[in-house]
Write a protein that holds these residues in place. Structure first.
Motif, PDB file in Angstrom:
ATOM      1  N   GLU A   1       7.616  22.441 109.706  1.00  0.00           N
ATOM      2  CA  GLU A   1       6.802  23.171 108.731  1.00  0.00           C
ATOM      3  C   GLU A   1       7.314  22.852 107.336  1.00  0.00           C
ATOM      4  O   GLU A   1       8.430  22.360 107.157  1.00  0.00           O
ATOM      5  CB  GLU A   1       6.815  24.678 109.013  1.00  0.00           C
ATOM      6  CG  GLU A   1       8.180  25.327 108.989  1.00  0.00           C
ATOM      7  CD  GLU A   1       8.156  26.800 109.421  1.00  0.00           C
ATOM      8  OE1 GLU A   1       7.284  27.173 110.218  1.00  0.00           O
ATOM      9  OE2 GLU A   1       9.033  27.548 108.942  1.00  0.00           O
TER      10      GLU A   1
ATOM     11  N   HIS B   1       8.739  27.867 115.437  1.00  0.00           N
ATOM     12  CA  HIS B   1       7.681  28.111 116.427  1.00  0.00           C
ATOM     13  C   HIS B   1       7.445  26.868 117.282  1.00  0.00           C
ATOM     14  O   HIS B   1       7.545  25.754 116.809  1.00  0.00           O
ATOM     15  CB  HIS B   1       6.396  28.515 115.717  1.00  0.00           C
ATOM     16  CG  HIS B   1       6.568  29.740 114.903  1.00  0.00           C
ATOM     17  ND1 HIS B   1       6.671  31.005 115.440  1.00  0.00           N
ATOM     18  CD2 HIS B   1       6.721  29.890 113.557  1.00  0.00           C
ATOM     19  CE1 HIS B   1       6.861  31.895 114.470  1.00  0.00           C
ATOM     20  NE2 HIS B   1       6.892  31.239 113.317  1.00  0.00           N
TER      21      HIS B   1
ATOM     22  N   GLN C   1       4.338  24.017 116.466  1.00  0.00           N
ATOM     23  CA  GLN C   1       4.438  22.838 115.593  1.00  0.00           C
ATOM     24  C   GLN C   1       5.883  22.368 115.506  1.00  0.00           C
ATOM     25  O   GLN C   1       6.802  23.195 115.543  1.00  0.00           O
ATOM     26  CB  GLN C   1       3.869  23.139 114.200  1.00  0.00           C
ATOM     27  CG  GLN C   1       4.615  24.199 113.405  1.00  0.00           C
ATOM     28  CD  GLN C   1       3.929  25.560 113.449  1.00  0.00           C
ATOM     29  OE1 GLN C   1       2.763  25.640 113.817  1.00  0.00           O
ATOM     30  NE2 GLN C   1       4.653  26.601 113.089  1.00  0.00           N
TER      31      GLN C   1
ATOM     32  N   GLN D   1       1.851  23.188 108.955  1.00  0.00           N
ATOM     33  CA  GLN D   1       2.035  24.593 108.562  1.00  0.00           C
ATOM     34  C   GLN D   1       2.893  24.650 107.294  1.00  0.00           C
ATOM     35  O   GLN D   1       3.963  24.054 107.227  1.00  0.00           O
ATOM     36  CB  GLN D   1       2.699  25.377 109.682  1.00  0.00           C
ATOM     37  CG  GLN D   1       3.232  26.726 109.208  1.00  0.00           C
ATOM     38  CD  GLN D   1       3.048  27.837 110.216  1.00  0.00           C
ATOM     39  OE1 GLN D   1       1.941  28.103 110.698  1.00  0.00           O
ATOM     40  NE2 GLN D   1       4.122  28.477 110.566  1.00  0.00           N
TER      41      GLN D   1
ATOM     42  N   GLU E   1       8.360  24.182 103.811  1.00  0.00           N
ATOM     43  CA  GLU E   1       8.748  25.357 103.031  1.00  0.00           C
ATOM     44  C   GLU E   1       8.369  25.078 101.580  1.00  0.00           C
ATOM     45  O   GLU E   1       8.998  24.259 100.908  1.00  0.00           O
ATOM     46  CB  GLU E   1      10.254  25.576 103.170  1.00  0.00           C
ATOM     47  CG  GLU E   1      10.669  27.018 102.920  1.00  0.00           C
ATOM     48  CD  GLU E   1      12.168  27.181 103.097  1.00  0.00           C
ATOM     49  OE1 GLU E   1      12.612  27.349 104.258  1.00  0.00           O
ATOM     50  OE2 GLU E   1      12.888  27.093 102.088  1.00  0.00           O
TER      51      GLU E   1
ATOM     52  N   LYS F   1      12.502  22.050 110.343  1.00  0.00           N
ATOM     53  CA  LYS F   1      12.181  22.234 111.757  1.00  0.00           C
ATOM     54  C   LYS F   1      11.526  23.607 111.884  1.00  0.00           C
ATOM     55  O   LYS F   1      12.021  24.595 111.330  1.00  0.00           O
ATOM     56  CB  LYS F   1      13.472  22.191 112.564  1.00  0.00           C
ATOM     57  CG  LYS F   1      13.280  21.788 114.007  1.00  0.00           C
ATOM     58  CD  LYS F   1      14.618  21.408 114.614  1.00  0.00           C
ATOM     59  CE  LYS F   1      14.652  21.570 116.119  1.00  0.00           C
ATOM     60  NZ  LYS F   1      13.442  21.589 116.889  1.00  0.00           N
ATOM     61  N   SER F   2      10.421  23.686 112.567  1.00  0.00           N
ATOM     62  CA  SER F   2       9.738  24.974 112.679  1.00  0.00           C
ATOM     63  C   SER F   2      10.373  25.836 113.760  1.00  0.00           C
ATOM     64  O   SER F   2      10.740  25.342 114.826  1.00  0.00           O
ATOM     65  CB  SER F   2       8.265  24.747 113.011  1.00  0.00           C
ATOM     66  OG  SER F   2       7.638  25.968 113.294  1.00  0.00           O
TER      67      SER F   2
END
Lengths: 484, 484
Positions: free
Chosen positions: A116, A110, A113, A81, A118, A107-108
């Protein structure tokens, strides 16, 4: 690294389709980002690092302040993501486009996952016009639909999972044989013998005007191999364990969901056998070892099939893994069929070949688990099958492995190692000259031996529950179809 | 176990060739011996154990009190020495015969072998009449002689070593790609495209009377694959690292020591490339990684070649492993050739293809080490090679790896990923319809990519120093020859 990309892009920007679009650079002079594959980024080992990821866009969700992308590069089913500020969004960021994203791995927030990306910079490397692309964002296309696009279907989740599973299953097969001291042999594709005398062969000729003065390029008619068995038997005259894993061919005019004109076979040959059990042991162990490997190494990819393509199939697989494959004789199989209340289309008299309907019934009868059927009528089997010399019903030491959903997965036999018996049978068939080299194998240091072949695509169908064989091979070939 | 064997033998004894001869049993009621392969027995792990070994006799030396046998089963070059009392000797114990030996594994008093088997029982499983067998005891037959017997040559030391090395090198190639996150793809053998337009193709047709109503079985003309590249490029549109390893075909009327009609290629395709260095790195690393693996895992087998078949070749191999493969451009290569005092048969003007004599000279010029030649004239390269758009001499981003003794080992290129350039070139050649699917790969998410192919047989020739390509493949196919 950055410069090289920019160079590539500036070259690309002179052309229409591959125009590189620089969508904003926040930090010019930062450390060169580390290039990661999606699977590496997802591992979480590089949290906080400045990284660069390249891949294809599998989803785009623009929101007020941000745009969310899923980027995939084939290294895993799960995409990475990417979260980018709305200012990095661009109409060229479409489903199917190729991108390069630099930014910081975080660290996501959500659950779905672990990490992610950025984004600090997004470059569209290759555009993809949604209206022309046959696959649509957010649509789950069926296997039959994507089959129409053999050059593009690897870009769908289902088929990319299949390709990773196929690659891993190939590794698993090689590992099994390697761990068990088998030597791998590249048996030839082009051959001057037709092995089973089946007649459904492809012949091979130079395509242009004949370039040799002979009638035939090879001086003899040449065909595509049906199995590698006879060549493997050659080698098994000096190596007690050998195998081959490669393409084999049948010129069958079939559109069936279980047949292809070109398919892969795993074949093994074992010397110094004592009984058919020396073969069934290897078949069962290889099946279980390969399946265990695939289930352990392709968790997400297998899940995709077991959850979305063939729901419920996982139970069948688990049952197969737990079962000790039963062994019944052909004669017992015929008894089972004749005692059943099922109405079969084809006859079930002793001496008749078992058809798919019979195989399916036998598998069901044995608790929907794989079952070995041994000792087929001698007259049904090719010349090389070992004569059991039994009475009154003469059988050969042959064995098939039948599995749920697919039917025949493996076929094998002990080979006739006795020169006089083999010689007599070949003479009867008028083949003693054609196979004089094969008789030589029995003239010099002959040993009891046997082997089997496993249809690799059927194996994949069996463990994934895929109904059509065309969906488990990258480029299926069958009558009327040879795309690309 | 004993009973099963005896049963096999009693059946076998009704026939002529495979008569089982029980040559003396000292201990009837002892524990069933453990069945070991020769390599297991040689490991020394079972010293003192009662074991059974099965294999083929590679030498027989009868002495006054004892007879010495060497038994080999393909699991290693080194045979197991069997020592038996003279009473166990038998005229049927000949070179090439198949035997089963039971007895006690003991530490050998001789330096040459770590262990020997003190025989208690020897059974001849398959006879071998010395006068008919084409290989003779104590003779070292040359590779050319044994090549005449493709069904028996695996029974010689040299060719069995070759087969073990080939198997191990295959494993090494797969391991390299696996460790570097490449997905293995089975590219098709039968294809409807001819890739390079080379014309030297084999065409494929059903052998019998046409079984489909169409003119063609596949509805279109079908050929044997020349390379898997275009199909690999399909997959590299979703997977950033893929490879294939399988047979490829050329209908060349050649009897050369470097060409076959059927040979194996390792091909890789890499997406998101930045320069030709992305390819040369993989080629060099794969070459070194595979070679290191083979040298470490096949010590004795490789030694056989380096000591007896091509003495001195080990130095060349060691030098290759130590060298950083230099990279020169085609233009530099032409300069080197033109500055040399060597008289070449073929012209060396800019724009001419490099011939074997030129390749050999360049390798020698670079210290008899592998050398990459890059940036070939655009017009020499196929349509898919990436245009460098340079002036005044237009080149393509292609690369060959030349190696000692063999010449061209690998060939690769960056692929033209720019739709407009590719499209224009295909149009020029009148191929835009045939390759519309290939253009699609550039229409949808195109990325800079490239790949290469390595001739696997040439690789084996290169590391073993084997002069003739027919001696590094189990069943060589070339014009006028398709034995078995």
């Amino acid at each position: 690294m950055f410069q090289a990309v920019t160079k590539t892009l500036s070259v690309a920007s002179t052309t229409s389709a591959c125009r590189g679009i620089l969508l904003g650079i926040r930090h010019y002079c930062k450390k060169t980002p580390t290039k990661l594959r999606v699977s590496q980024a997802l591992s979480g080992a590089d949290l906080g690092a400045n990284v660069k990821v390249q891949g294809w866009v599998r989803s785009v969700r623009p929101q007020k302040a941000n745009v969310f992308l899923h980027v995939n590069d084939g290294s895993s089913l799960q995409p990475l993501q990417v979260v980018a500020g709305a200012e990095l969004n661009d109409p060229l960021l479409t489903f199917g486009s190729a991108v390069e994203v630099s930014g910081i791995l975080k660290k996501s927030p959500h659950k779905k996952q672990p990490v992610e990306l950025e984004a600090e910079q997004i470059t569209v490397i290759g555009e993809c016009t949604p209206v022309d692309f046959p696959f649509k964002i957010k649509e789950r296309h069926g296997l039959e639909y994507i089959r129409q696009f053999p050059h593009l279907r690897c870009r769908t989740n289902a088929f990319s999972s299949l390709l990773r599973i196929r690659s891993e299953a190939t590794t698993a097969v090689h590992s099994y044989f390697r761990e068990n001291d088998f030597v791998q042999i590249h048996t030839p594709i082009i051959t001057s013998n037709d092995c089973e005398g089946a007649g459904e062969l492809f012949q091979v000729k130079p395509s242009g005007p004949e370039i040799v003065e002979d009638e035939y390029f090879f001086s003899v008619p040449a065909f595509l191999t049906v199995p590698g068995q006879l060549h493997l038997e050659v080698i098994s005259g000096a190596f007690s364990r050998v195998y081959t894993f490669g393409p084999t061919f049948r010129a069958e005019n079939s559109q069936s969901r279980r047949h292809l004109a070109e398919f892969y076979m795993v074949e093994a040959e074992i010397s110094f056998t004592e009984s058919i059990e020396d073969l069934t042991k290897v078949m069962e162990n290889m099946f279980k070892s390969a399946t265990e490997h695939v289930l352990a190494h392709c968790v997400e990819d297998v899940d995709l099939f077991h959850k979305h393509v063939t729901p419920g199939h996982r139970d069948t697989v688990d049952a197969m893994m737990k079962s000790s494959f039963p062994v019944i004789t052909y004669t017992e199989a015929v008894d089972i069929l004749n005692r059943s209340s099922e109405k079969f289309t084809f006859p079930t008299d002793w001496g008749c070949d078992l058809k798919t309907e019979h195989e399916k019934y036998l598998v069901k009868h044995c608790g929907n688990a794989p079952v070995f059927v041994t000792d087929y009528p001698y007259d049904l089997k090719p010349f090389y099958a070992r004569d059991n010399q039994d009475h009154p019903e003469r059988t050969a030491a042959a064995v098939d492995l039948l599995v749920p959903g697919v039917g025949e997965l493996c076929g094998g036999s002990l080979r006739e190692e006795r020169l006089d018996l083999l010689s007599a049978r070949l003479e009867e068939a008028g083949l003693e000259d054609t196979y004089s080299w094969y008789l030589d194998l029995r003239r010099f240091g002959s040993v009891p031996h046997g082997g089997f072949g496993l249809g690799f695509e059927r194996y994949l169908q069996c463990i994934l529950g895929v109904d059509n064989i065309k969906d488990v091979i990258p480029f299926p070939r069958f009558s009327h179809s040879c795309l690309l």
